[in-house]
Design a protein around this motif. Structure first.
Motif, mmCIF file in Angstrom:
data_model
loop_
_atom_site.group_PDB
_atom_site.id
_atom_site.type_symbol
_atom_site.label_atom_id
_atom_site.label_comp_id
_atom_site.label_asym_id
_atom_site.label_seq_id
_atom_site.Cartn_x
_atom_site.Cartn_y
_atom_site.Cartn_z
ATOM 1 N N ARG A 150 0.823 -1.206 0.000
ATOM 2 C CA ARG A 150 0.000 0.000 0.000
ATOM 3 C C ARG A 150 0.859 1.259 0.000
ATOM 4 N N LEU A 151 2.010 1.212 0.666
ATOM 5 C CA LEU A 151 2.852 2.393 0.824
ATOM 6 C C LEU A 151 4.002 2.445 -0.177
ATOM 7 N N SER A 152 3.925 1.661 -1.240
ATOM 8 C CA SER A 152 5.033 1.567 -2.193
ATOM 9 C C SER A 152 5.429 2.924 -2.772
ATOM 10 N N GLU A 153 4.460 3.820 -2.976
ATOM 11 C CA GLU A 153 4.773 5.132 -3.547
ATOM 12 C C GLU A 153 5.566 6.004 -2.576
ATOM 13 N N PHE A 154 5.571 5.638 -1.296
ATOM 14 C CA PHE A 154 6.312 6.399 -0.290
ATOM 15 C C PHE A 154 7.490 5.596 0.267
ATOM 16 N N SER A 155 7.936 4.600 -0.478
ATOM 17 C CA SER A 155 8.934 3.659 0.040
ATOM 18 C C SER A 155 10.208 4.341 0.514
ATOM 19 N N GLY A 156 10.555 5.476 -0.049
ATOM 20 C CA GLY A 156 11.755 6.181 0.377
ATOM 21 C C GLY A 156 11.640 6.791 1.752
ATOM 22 N N HIS A 157 10.426 6.863 2.261
ATOM 23 C CA HIS A 157 10.209 7.461 3.584
ATOM 24 C C HIS A 157 9.844 6.428 4.645
ATOM 25 N N VAL A 158 9.575 5.189 4.246
ATOM 26 C CA VAL A 158 9.006 4.194 5.154
ATOM 27 C C VAL A 158 9.981 3.054 5.419
ATOM 28 N N THR A 159 10.104 2.670 6.681
ATOM 29 C CA THR A 159 10.860 1.478 7.062
ATOM 30 C C THR A 159 10.031 0.686 8.075
ATOM 31 N N PHE A 160 10.342 -0.607 8.189
ATOM 32 C CA PHE A 160 9.682 -1.483 9.159
ATOM 33 C C PHE A 160 10.719 -1.917 10.188
ATOM 34 N N GLN A 161 10.413 -1.694 11.448
ATOM 35 C CA GLN A 161 11.350 -2.059 12.510
ATOM 36 C C GLN A 161 10.595 -2.208 13.814
ATOM 37 N N ARG A 162 10.916 -3.260 14.553
ATOM 38 C CA ARG A 162 10.312 -3.428 15.875
ATOM 39 C C ARG A 162 10.876 -2.365 16.816
ATOM 40 N N PHE A 163 10.015 -1.753 17.595
ATOM 41 C CA PHE A 163 10.453 -0.669 18.469
ATOM 42 C C PHE A 163 11.534 -1.125 19.443
ATOM 43 N N ALA A 164 11.415 -2.364 19.906
ATOM 44 C CA ALA A 164 12.381 -2.869 20.891
ATOM 45 C C ALA A 164 13.781 -2.978 20.309
ATOM 46 N N GLU A 165 13.891 -2.983 18.989
ATOM 47 C CA GLU A 165 15.188 -3.156 18.333
ATOM 48 C C GLU A 165 15.805 -1.846 17.878
ATOM 49 N N ILE A 166 15.118 -0.719 18.096
ATOM 50 C CA ILE A 166 15.642 0.582 17.669
ATOM 51 C C ILE A 166 16.679 1.066 18.670
ATOM 52 N N ASP A 167 17.890 1.339 18.175
ATOM 53 C CA ASP A 167 18.986 1.761 19.038
ATOM 54 C C ASP A 167 19.134 3.282 19.110
ATOM 55 N N ASN A 168 18.966 3.957 17.974
ATOM 56 C CA ASN A 168 19.228 5.391 17.911
ATOM 57 C C ASN A 168 17.963 6.187 18.209
ATOM 58 N N ARG A 169 18.031 7.042 19.207
ATOM 59 C CA ARG A 169 16.888 7.879 19.570
ATOM 60 C C ARG A 169 16.772 9.031 18.588
ATOM 61 N N ALA A 170 15.540 9.282 18.106
ATOM 62 C CA ALA A 170 15.305 10.391 17.193
ATOM 63 C C ALA A 170 15.365 11.708 17.962
ATOM 64 N N ASN A 171 15.811 12.756 17.278
ATOM 65 C CA ASN A 171 15.846 14.070 17.911
ATOM 66 C C ASN A 171 14.437 14.572 18.197
ATOM 67 N N ALA A 172 13.529 14.359 17.230
ATOM 68 C CA ALA A 172 12.146 14.801 17.386
ATOM 69 C C ALA A 172 11.233 13.783 16.716
ATOM 70 N N GLY A 173 10.017 13.637 17.252
ATOM 71 C CA GLY A 173 9.135 12.671 16.614
ATOM 72 C C GLY A 173 7.789 12.541 17.280
ATOM 73 N N VAL A 174 6.996 11.654 16.706
ATOM 74 C CA VAL A 174 5.672 11.308 17.213
ATOM 75 C C VAL A 174 5.559 9.794 17.225
ATOM 76 N N VAL A 175 5.051 9.232 18.304
ATOM 77 C CA VAL A 175 4.665 7.824 18.348
ATOM 78 C C VAL A 175 3.146 7.782 18.294
ATOM 79 N N PHE A 176 2.606 7.001 17.359
ATOM 80 C CA PHE A 176 1.161 6.925 17.178
ATOM 81 C C PHE A 176 0.702 5.478 17.258
ATOM 82 N N SER A 177 -0.432 5.266 17.943
ATOM 83 C CA SER A 177 -1.066 3.948 17.928
ATOM 84 C C SER A 177 -2.567 4.122 17.856
ATOM 85 N N ASN A 178 -3.224 3.223 17.142
ATOM 86 C CA ASN A 178 -4.671 3.232 17.010
ATOM 87 C C ASN A 178 -5.208 1.844 17.320
ATOM 88 N N GLU A 179 -6.031 1.745 18.351
ATOM 89 C CA GLU A 179 -6.614 0.474 18.771
ATOM 90 C C GLU A 179 -5.540 -0.606 18.929
#
Length: 375
Positions: free
Chosen positions: A142-171
């Motif tokens: 579905r997101l193929s047109e935005f592939s340059g902006h999208v990655t898949f990664q489990r949160f528990a495996e993220i090492d580098n903290r972003a300077n700024a951001g939003v975490v979003f969850s729905n249901e």
């Protein structure tokens, strides 16, 4: 037909029975975790099942209308502007979405950025944490047109903290596996799952240490025979989400209530655990593990308490339909309607808008909590 019936391997129910026969009753948390997230036969992980939509067991706001993602694109653009102003540095930020399902929300947000907020779009990295391999494949397509902006990664495996951001969850939080407790003869007990005659049954045991500690910490007081759910996974999620960025926001959309409402409502004396199949409520929540959705009502008081311990400040808690109106859903409706679309498309879009803003519509049953992190 499930994957297990194709290869003649034991079904999830059979494997759970074997585990209980061998080890004795298991906590409902472990039973629910397997029922929903078993890698092969869990409700959310089975490759043969799409749980949302008309053919599934529930509908979500992002799939109900493209206006949901478009409205959040507008809201996120305001958060982005606030972060740029506060940080006073070149704008780069990350949106982390937990549980993207089919990618409808991410598509709506990124499309809204690209169309109306190109400076936000160019600055955005979109990271998706999705447990289901099948859902990841659907989302990537579905997101193929935005592939340059999208990655898949489990949160528990993220090492580098972003300077700024939003975490979003729905249901998402309402689908975390929970412990269940009950007061019996004046004492706190935990509800485990054991075996009766050809069925799973409730068994009362001494509470797990972490469950007992939680109940003491929040001074949980239940009446005789009253049941409550204990969502320890929610605490882990909030604490981890707060670690993903230096400055930013945690935005949660879910079905919830504050603790006093949950505990004092006569309708919730037996807890809030519910099971759905084909959009219908199922009486026996222990029947057919892996075949039906399981959900509980989120304790917003708990989420805000955990947030405070993690350095997050609650800045909004309101009904989702009110939020969408305030943040410009009607304006998005008019904007999209001005684009070239036939009468059928326009009617479909208008109908979906009513689902999100009418007092008896889908969004009226949900709330949104926004937590802010400022170093």
């Amino acid at each position: 037909m499930s994957a297990s019936s194709n290869d003649q391997t034991p079904s999830l129910a059979e494997r759970l029975r074997a585990r209980i026969n061998h080890d004795g009753p298991i906590s409902f948390r472990d039973w629910m975790q397997a029922a929903l997230y078993d890698e092969r036969d869990g409700y959310y992980c089975r490759p043969d099942r799409i749980p949302q939509g008309r053919a599934g067991d529930y509908r979500t706001a992002p799939e109900t209308s493209p206006l949901f993602g478009a409205t959040f694109a507008h809201y996120f653009s305001k958060l982005f502007a606030d972060l740029v102003f506060e940080l006073g540095s070149p704008p780069r930020w990350t949106i982390f979405e937990a549980g993207a399902a089919g990618g409808e929300f991410a598509h709506g947000v990124l499309k809204g950025f690209k169309t109306d907020y190109p400076e936000v779009f160019s600055a955005t990295s979109y990271v998706i944490d999705e447990i289901s391999p099948a859902a990841r494949r659907r989302t990537a397509e579905r997101l193929s047109e935005f592939s340059g902006h999208v990655t898949f990664q489990r949160f528990a495996e993220i090492d580098n903290r972003a300077n700024a951001g939003v975490v979003f969850s729905n249901e998402l939080i309402d689908a975390f596996a929970v412990h269940r407790v009950i007061v019996r003869d004046g004492k706190l007990k935990e509800l485990y799952v054991g075996l009766g005659r050809n069925e799973f049954v409730w068994v009362e045991r001494e509470p797990d240490q972490a469950v007992a500690e939680y109940c003491r910490r929040v001074d949980l007081r239940l009446s005789e025979g009253q049941i409550a759910e204990i969502n320890l996974e929610a605490e882990t999620f909030i604490a981890r989400a707060a670690e993903l960025f230096e400055r930013g926001y945690l935005v949660i959309v879910d079905y919830g209530a504050e603790r006093n409402e949950l505990l004092d409502s006569p309708d919730r004396f037996a807890g809030t655990l519910r099971s759905f199949h084909r959009h219908h409520l199922v009486d026996n929540v222990l029947a057919s593990p892996g075949e039906q959705d399981l959900t509980t009502t989120v304790d917003w008081t708990q989420i805000m308490e955990v947030g405070r311990r993690a350095g997050l400040r609650a800045i909004r808690l309101e009904r989702l339909d009110h939020f969408l109106m305030i943040e410009g859903l009607i304006e998005e409706l008019h904007k999209i309607s001005r684009q070239r679309m036939d009468e059928v498309e326009a009617l479909r879009l208008s109908t979906s808008a009513r689902e999100l803003i009418m007092p008896n519509g889908l969004a009226a049953s949900f709330q949104i909590l926004v937590l802010e992190k400022c170093p």
